[in-house]
Design a protein around this motif. Structure first.
Motif, PDB file in Angstrom:
ATOM      1  N   ALA A  23       0.831  -1.070  -0.175  1.00 43.43           N
ATOM      2  CA  ALA A  23      -0.058  -0.195   0.228  1.00 43.43           C
ATOM      3  C   ALA A  23       0.939   1.220  -0.022  1.00 43.43           C
ATOM      4  N   VAL A  24       0.469   2.263  -0.772  1.00 45.81           N
ATOM      5  CA  VAL A  24       1.197   3.534  -0.719  1.00 45.81           C
ATOM      6  C   VAL A  24       0.258   4.454  -0.147  1.00 45.81           C
ATOM      7  N   ALA A  25       0.880   5.191   0.683  1.00 51.41           N
ATOM      8  CA  ALA A  25       0.041   6.387   1.474  1.00 51.41           C
ATOM      9  C   ALA A  25       0.624   7.559   0.939  1.00 51.41           C
ATOM     10  N   TYR A  26      -0.450   8.588   0.509  1.00 51.18           N
ATOM     11  CA  TYR A  26      -0.106   9.736  -0.017  1.00 51.18           C
ATOM     12  C   TYR A  26       0.549  10.797   0.706  1.00 51.18           C
ATOM     13  N   TYR A  27       0.731  10.628   2.304  1.00 51.58           N
ATOM     14  CA  TYR A  27       1.482  11.410   3.133  1.00 51.58           C
ATOM     15  C   TYR A  27       1.852  10.533   4.279  1.00 51.58           C
ATOM     16  N   ASP A  28       2.839  11.043   4.891  1.00 53.79           N
ATOM     17  CA  ASP A  28       2.926  10.229   6.241  1.00 53.79           C
ATOM     18  C   ASP A  28       2.103  10.173   7.546  1.00 53.79           C
ATOM     19  N   GLY A  29       1.191  11.299   7.499  1.00 55.95           N
ATOM     20  CA  GLY A  29       0.120  11.178   8.641  1.00 55.95           C
ATOM     21  C   GLY A  29      -0.705   9.904   8.047  1.00 55.95           C
ATOM     22  N   GLY A  52       5.466   5.400   2.125  1.00 61.20           N
ATOM     23  CA  GLY A  52       4.892   6.786   2.097  1.00 61.20           C
ATOM     24  C   GLY A  52       5.607   7.766   1.713  1.00 61.20           C
ATOM     25  N   PHE A  53       5.286   8.888   1.999  1.00 63.21           N
ATOM     26  CA  PHE A  53       6.037  10.189   1.378  1.00 63.21           C
ATOM     27  C   PHE A  53       6.100  11.185   2.654  1.00 63.21           C
ATOM     28  N   ASP A  54       7.294  12.044   2.662  1.00 62.86           N
ATOM     29  CA  ASP A  54       7.313  13.168   3.362  1.00 62.86           C
ATOM     30  C   ASP A  54       8.830  12.643   4.468  1.00 62.86           C
ATOM     31  N   ALA A  55       8.811  11.436   4.900  1.00 67.52           N
ATOM     32  CA  ALA A  55      10.022  11.101   5.573  1.00 67.52           C
ATOM     33  C   ALA A  55      10.084  11.799   7.183  1.00 67.52           C
TER      34      ALA A  55
END
Length: 179
Positions: free
Chosen positions: A79-85, A106-109
């Protein structure tokens, strides 16, 4: 991100990509992922929409509904989350359900997912670090250069870093990340 998933699954990825059509950045991320996964003829992708307001809810509800419809061992690998929250809430839901069959990227580190990746405590296995503050600075710098009729430079090559277990422990956030 897609290349990492394809490599890790040896071209057998069955991925759910989260999307939020009201967020232009997310729309671009999803398009990029879809384009990259076209390179893998044996990979499968599907998308689920998780409204931004719901992304911080326990579950969130759309994700837990997806998990109910796609039981453990049913073939979904990633699954790929569009941001880390959202990465965080998806991670929690998987752990609460005892699911180990789906890896999350995810994205944003943000600090929590990066720490989890470094420790090897799945399900979050990868994150993309993007230097947002530098990108904003670049836009302002280039606008000033255009006004001054000064030489321009190519800001399209800003480095992003894919973090996984091999390098997440060594990651130092860019200046504005607050870690």
């Amino acid at each position: 991100m897609a290349a990492s998933i394809i490599a890790r699954t040896k071209g057998k990825a069955n991925v759910v990509i989260t999307e939020e059509p009201a967020q232009a950045t997310v729309v671009d991320r999803v398009k990029g992922l879809e384009e990259a996964f076209k390179e893998c003829s044996t990979c499968k992708i599907q998308k689920i929409t998780i409204p931004a307001a719901d992304s911080v809810l326990p579950g969130p509800p759309v994700w837990t509904s997806f998990l109910t419809k796609n039981a453990a061992g049913g073939g979904v690998t990633d699954a790929v989350a569009y941001y880390d929250g959202l990465t965080q809430t998806m991670d929690t839901a998987l752990k609460q359900q005892g699911r180990t069959d789906i890896a999350v990227s995810g994205f944003d580190a943000d600090e929590a997912p990066v720490t989890g990746i470094a420790s090897g405590s799945k399900p979050v296995v990868a994150d993309l670090a993007i230097p947002y503050e530098y990108q904003v600075w670049s836009a302002v710098d280039l606008a000033a250069r255009i006004s001054a009729k000064a030489d321009l430079w190519d800001a399209s090559k800003m480095p992003s870093t894919l973090l996984d277990k091999s390098n997440a422990g060594d990651y130092t956030p860019y200046v504005g990340a607050g870690r």
